[in-house]
Write a protein that holds these residues in place. Structure first.
Motif, PDB file in Angstrom:
ATOM      1  N   THR A 173       0.836  -1.193   0.000  1.00 27.11           N
ATOM      2  CA  THR A 173       0.000   0.000   0.000  1.00 27.11           C
ATOM      3  C   THR A 173       0.874   1.247   0.000  1.00 27.11           C
ATOM      4  N   ASN A 174       0.593   2.178  -0.890  1.00 25.84           N
ATOM      5  CA  ASN A 174       1.341   3.431  -0.973  1.00 25.84           C
ATOM      6  C   ASN A 174       0.725   4.433  -0.003  1.00 25.84           C
ATOM      7  N   LEU A 175       1.493   4.778   1.048  1.00 26.32           N
ATOM      8  CA  LEU A 175       1.006   5.679   2.084  1.00 26.32           C
ATOM      9  C   LEU A 175       1.486   7.103   1.811  1.00 26.32           C
ATOM     10  N   VAL A 176       0.572   8.056   1.932  1.00 29.73           N
ATOM     11  CA  VAL A 176       0.887   9.479   1.738  1.00 29.73           C
ATOM     12  C   VAL A 176       0.391  10.241   2.965  1.00 29.73           C
ATOM     13  N   PRO A 177       0.959  11.430   3.245  1.00 28.97           N
ATOM     14  CA  PRO A 177       0.531  12.192   4.428  1.00 28.97           C
ATOM     15  C   PRO A 177      -0.941  12.631   4.330  1.00 28.97           C
ATOM     16  N   LEU A 178      -1.671  12.377   5.401  1.00 29.71           N
ATOM     17  CA  LEU A 178      -3.040  12.871   5.522  1.00 29.71           C
ATOM     18  C   LEU A 178      -3.059  14.247   6.189  1.00 29.71           C
ATOM     19  N   TYR A 179      -2.325  14.388   7.293  1.00 32.72           N
ATOM     20  CA  TYR A 179      -2.145  15.659   7.985  1.00 32.72           C
ATOM     21  C   TYR A 179      -0.687  15.776   8.396  1.00 32.72           C
ATOM     22  N   SER A 180      -0.180  17.011   8.419  1.00 27.10           N
ATOM     23  CA  SER A 180       1.185  17.278   8.852  1.00 27.10           C
ATOM     24  C   SER A 180       1.159  18.376   9.906  1.00 27.10           C
ATOM     25  N   ASN A 181       2.313  18.536  10.587  1.00 21.84           N
ATOM     26  CA  ASN A 181       2.475  19.551  11.633  1.00 21.84           C
ATOM     27  C   ASN A 181       1.397  19.421  12.710  1.00 21.84           C
ATOM     28  N   LEU A 182       1.178  18.175  13.147  1.00 24.44           N
ATOM     29  CA  LEU A 182       0.182  17.906  14.175  1.00 24.44           C
ATOM     30  C   LEU A 182       0.833  17.877  15.552  1.00 24.44           C
ATOM     31  N   THR A 183       0.014  18.133  16.566  1.00 25.63           N
ATOM     32  CA  THR A 183       0.449  17.938  17.943  1.00 25.63           C
ATOM     33  C   THR A 183       0.231  16.470  18.326  1.00 25.63           C
ATOM     34  N   PRO A 184       0.893  15.987  19.381  1.00 25.82           N
ATOM     35  CA  PRO A 184       0.688  14.575  19.778  1.00 25.82           C
ATOM     36  C   PRO A 184      -0.767  14.246  20.078  1.00 25.82           C
ATOM     37  N   SER A 185      -1.504  15.188  20.683  1.00 29.54           N
ATOM     38  CA  SER A 185      -2.915  14.914  20.977  1.00 29.54           C
ATOM     39  C   SER A 185      -3.732  14.779  19.686  1.00 29.54           C
ATOM     40  N   GLU A 186      -3.466  15.641  18.706  1.00 27.70           N
ATOM     41  CA  GLU A 186      -4.187  15.548  17.434  1.00 27.70           C
ATOM     42  C   GLU A 186      -3.841  14.250  16.718  1.00 27.70           C
ATOM     43  N   THR A 187      -2.569  13.855  16.748  1.00 26.73           N
ATOM     44  CA  THR A 187      -2.170  12.601  16.096  1.00 26.73           C
ATOM     45  C   THR A 187      -2.855  11.418  16.762  1.00 26.73           C
ATOM     46  N   GLY A 188      -2.922  11.423  18.098  1.00 27.62           N
ATOM     47  CA  GLY A 188      -3.587  10.314  18.794  1.00 27.62           C
ATOM     48  C   GLY A 188      -5.058  10.226  18.459  1.00 27.62           C
ATOM     49  N   THR A 189      -5.734  11.366  18.363  1.00 29.15           N
ATOM     50  CA  THR A 189      -7.163  11.359  18.030  1.00 29.15           C
ATOM     51  C   THR A 189      -7.408  10.812  16.623  1.00 29.15           C
ATOM     52  N   ILE A 190      -6.598  11.264  15.674  1.00 33.51           N
ATOM     53  CA  ILE A 190      -6.767  10.786  14.297  1.00 33.51           C
ATOM     54  C   ILE A 190      -6.434   9.307  14.198  1.00 33.51           C
ATOM     55  N   LYS A 191      -5.372   8.866  14.881  1.00 31.77           N
ATOM     56  CA  LYS A 191      -4.993   7.448  14.846  1.00 31.77           C
ATOM     57  C   LYS A 191      -6.094   6.562  15.408  1.00 31.77           C
ATOM     58  N   GLU A 192      -6.707   7.004  16.487  1.00 36.03           N
ATOM     59  CA  GLU A 192      -7.791   6.223  17.085  1.00 36.03           C
ATOM     60  C   GLU A 192      -8.985   6.121  16.138  1.00 36.03           C
TER      61      GLU A 192
ATOM     62  N   SER B  62      -2.688   2.866   8.794  1.00 37.12           N
ATOM     63  CA  SER B  62      -2.080   4.187   8.946  1.00 37.12           C
ATOM     64  C   SER B  62      -0.683   4.031   9.500  1.00 37.12           C
ATOM     65  N   GLU B  63       0.094   5.101   9.359  1.00 41.31           N
ATOM     66  CA  GLU B  63       1.486   5.100   9.823  1.00 41.31           C
ATOM     67  C   GLU B  63       1.820   6.498  10.338  1.00 41.31           C
ATOM     68  N   ILE B  64       2.517   6.568  11.473  1.00 36.59           N
ATOM     69  CA  ILE B  64       2.921   7.822  12.090  1.00 36.59           C
ATOM     70  C   ILE B  64       4.377   8.084  11.738  1.00 36.59           C
ATOM     71  N   ALA B  65       4.670   9.305  11.276  1.00 37.46           N
ATOM     72  CA  ALA B  65       6.025   9.659  10.849  1.00 37.46           C
ATOM     73  C   ALA B  65       6.378  11.038  11.388  1.00 37.46           C
ATOM     74  N   ASP B  66       7.637  11.436  11.170  1.00 34.75           N
ATOM     75  CA  ASP B  66       8.155  12.760  11.569  1.00 34.75           C
ATOM     76  C   ASP B  66       7.951  13.020  13.052  1.00 34.75           C
ATOM     77  N   SER B  67       8.342  12.029  13.861  1.00 31.58           N
ATOM     78  CA  SER B  67       8.288  12.174  15.328  1.00 31.58           C
ATOM     79  C   SER B  67       6.882  12.450  15.828  1.00 31.58           C
ATOM     80  N   GLY B  68       5.891  11.860  15.180  1.00 31.87           N
ATOM     81  CA  GLY B  68       4.519  11.988  15.642  1.00 31.87           C
ATOM     82  C   GLY B  68       3.779  13.197  15.138  1.00 31.87           C
ATOM     83  N   THR B  69       4.371  13.965  14.226  1.00 33.34           N
ATOM     84  CA  THR B  69       3.701  15.163  13.704  1.00 33.34           C
ATOM     85  C   THR B  69       2.976  14.921  12.382  1.00 33.34           C
ATOM     86  N   THR B  70       3.186  13.772  11.768  1.00 30.00           N
ATOM     87  CA  THR B  70       2.571  13.455  10.471  1.00 30.00           C
ATOM     88  C   THR B  70       1.950  12.077  10.554  1.00 30.00           C
ATOM     89  N   ILE B  71       0.789  11.930   9.980  1.00 22.54           N
ATOM     90  CA  ILE B  71       0.125  10.633   9.903  1.00 22.54           C
ATOM     91  C   ILE B  71      -0.178  10.328   8.445  1.00 22.54           C
TER      92      ILE B  71
END
Length: 534
Positions: free
Chosen positions: A48-67, A76-85
């Motif tokens: 599967t080719n994964l592309v960024p859905l959101y960037s420059n996120l806070t950890p809380s925003e990344t956790g909400t989207i991941k859930e 899904s995959e988390i990248a850039d130290s948790g700022t990109t999903i």
């Protein structure tokens, strides 16, 4: 079916045993290579080719989207130290719409919509003021984010407390803003001016002097307001002008050398000496119109010429006092000497009025002159540990570029000495060495497949198509051979219903008849043996 399968297995064993050891090795290697290629193609095709859905996120925003993505069963995959999903490429647009409908991502910040959703009578005044201030900061940050060149903005507002008495003097508000700007973006003076006034008009009792705006690189965006200048702030204003000139030259050199060597390969420092002396003078000049001949334009001319020609007996001669025609004394002697001589008289007078250029100048000299300029540049070689990887020709080009900048920036009238090549070289320093404290920014991963993956996939498809063609052809050939063997081997023995049941004597008789037909000599020997025994 079982007999056919056994026959196939027997033919395969016979074929395999008839091959040499070298042929067996080649066949096994080819088969293994094909299996590996097919496996690689299957992995690549199913990945599967994964592309960024959101960037420059806070950890809380990344956790909400991941859930939310996990509950939907979306990889899904988390990248850039948790700022990109990242999510599958084909689901990006759909997920953005669906998550936006659910109010995700939730940044945790409060805006004016909070009051319409959570308005209640149980809220105290202090709680309301805190929420109002937070909403004001969020809305102002959202306004600033819409400006071109700004990725993100953080706003901190300080509102003064209201006095309890009417006579209490009201204090002024203040605001501190940190911008996350795009790399290399330069704001014009008009844009900075508009940004200051946007902030000042958004918050009550906030003058522009109480606003501080900087970016993530600690570059200060100053509002140049001449109306606020005062004698007490002369030094601060001159120091700020000096910093602005140094910053402009530094940005110009940084962008130019960054394009040549790379933005993370060059560090530029600029020091300037500014002459703030301001001169006001008035000049009254008179110059000729014709500078070559030093003459003006003739506006009027007058020429007078007097001429006289006569003999000794001039009209109205001199009469002496005694009544005689001859004068007395020396005058008489002169008169007698010149009495009979001739004389000429001529007088020429010429007057010309010329017009000249009269020039009056009121000159106000600029108080900001670059008297001296120094540029220090540190360059990291292409191979950080090898300074020799940067050729000398490139260093000479950088030195020449810096020399041109220095020569064109320094004011020739304010310079202390003549700008010769030696003087220019003394104002430039180029140092080549590795950068140990360089800040490393995360690079965006390229999600596209390289070209060699498509080449391998095309080769695999050709090999698979060729194998299928050869297998089908071999299968068809084998089937034809089997049909021919069956036709040759099959004999249909239909028993005669009139034949009697064969006995042992009948079988012997048939064998003797057959023997007599096929082998008469053996049959004769057999008869003689039987007769001799009898």
């Amino acid at each position: 079916m079982k007999e056919t399968l056994q026959r196939y297995i027997g033919n395969l064993k016979e074929y395999w045993s008839s091959r040499s050891k070298k042929q067996k090795t080649i066949m096994i290697s080819v088969a293994a290579f094909c299996i590996v290629l097919i496996a690689i193609a299957a992995i690549i095709g199913t990945r599967t080719n994964l592309v960024p859905l959101y960037s420059n996120l806070t950890p809380s925003e990344t956790g909400t989207i991941k859930e939310s993505l996990d509950t939907r069963g979306i990889a899904s995959e988390i990248a850039d130290s948790g700022t990109t999903i990242k999510v599958p490429e084909e689901s990006v647009d759909t997920l953005k719409v669906e998550l936006a409908a659910e109010g995700i991502p939730k940044s945790g910040s409060i805006d004016y919509a909070f009051f319409s959703q959570n308005a209640g009578i149980g809220m105290t005044e202090n709680e309301f003021n805190v929420l109002k201030l937070e909403a004001m900061q969020t809305e102002l940050a959202n306004l600033i984010k819409g400006i071109d060149g700004v990725n993100d903005a953080k706003v901190m507002i300080n509102l003064p407390a209201k006095g309890i008495f009417v006579n209490d003097s009201s204090e002024e508000a203040s605001a501190s803003i940190v911008l996350n700007t795009k790399p290399g973006h330069q704001f014009e003076e008009s844009q900075i001016h508009a940004l200051y006034h946007l902030v000042a008009k958004s918050i009550p009792s906030l003058p522009t002097d109480n606003i501080v705006i900087t970016n993530q690189f600690f570059e200060y965006f100053d509002l140049k307001n001449k109306q606020n200048a005062s004698p007490e702030s002369t030094f601060a204003a001159q120091h700020e002008i000096k910093k602005d000139i140094e910053r402009d030259v530094q940005r110009q050199v940084q962008n130019m050398l960054g394009t040549l060597m790379g933005q993370d390969k060059v560090v530029v420092s600029v020091t300037a000496d500014i002459d703030f002396t301001q001169e006001n003078r008035e000049e009254n000049l008179i110059t000729p119109v014709d500078e070559e001949n030093m003459e003006g334009i003739a506006i009027s001319a007058q020429k007078i010429t007097e001429t006289f020609t006569g003999n000794g007996n001039a009209a109205g001669g001199f009469t002496p006092a005694g009544g005689s025609d001859e004068p007395a004394g020396s005058d008489a002697d002169s008169y007698l000497e010149n009495r009979n001589s001739n004389g000429d008289y001529e007088r020429i007078e010429e007057t010309i009025n010329n017009e000249v250029n009269k020039i009056r100048r009121e000159i106000v000299e600029s108080p900001y002159k670059v008297r001296d300029l120094g540029i220090q540049v540190m360059v990291e070689p292409p191979t950080a540990d090898d300074p020799a990887s940067l050729p000398q020709e490139r260093i000479n080009d950088i030195t020449q570029i810096l020399g041109t900048v220095v020569r064109t920036t320094i004011n020739k009238d304010a310079a202390a000495a003549e700008l010769t090549d030696e003087v220019i070289q003394d104002k430039i320093v180029v140092s080549v060495q590795p950068f140990n404290g360089k800040v490393v920014f995360p690079e965006e991963t390229d999600t596209s497949l390289p070209w060699w993956i498509y080449a391998i996939g095309g080769v695999l498809l050709l090999i698979i198509a060729l194998l299928i063609f050869l297998f089908a052809k071999a299968r068809q050939k084998q089937k034809q051979e089997e049909e021919m063997e069956l036709e040759a081997q099959e004999t249909f023995n239909l028993p005669d219903v009139n034949d009697e049941h064969e006995t042992e004597s009948t079988m012997r008789r048939k064998q003797l008849e057959k023997m007599a037909k096929e082998k008469p000599e053996d049959f004769a020997k057999l008869l003689r043996t039987w007769i001799a025994e009898d």
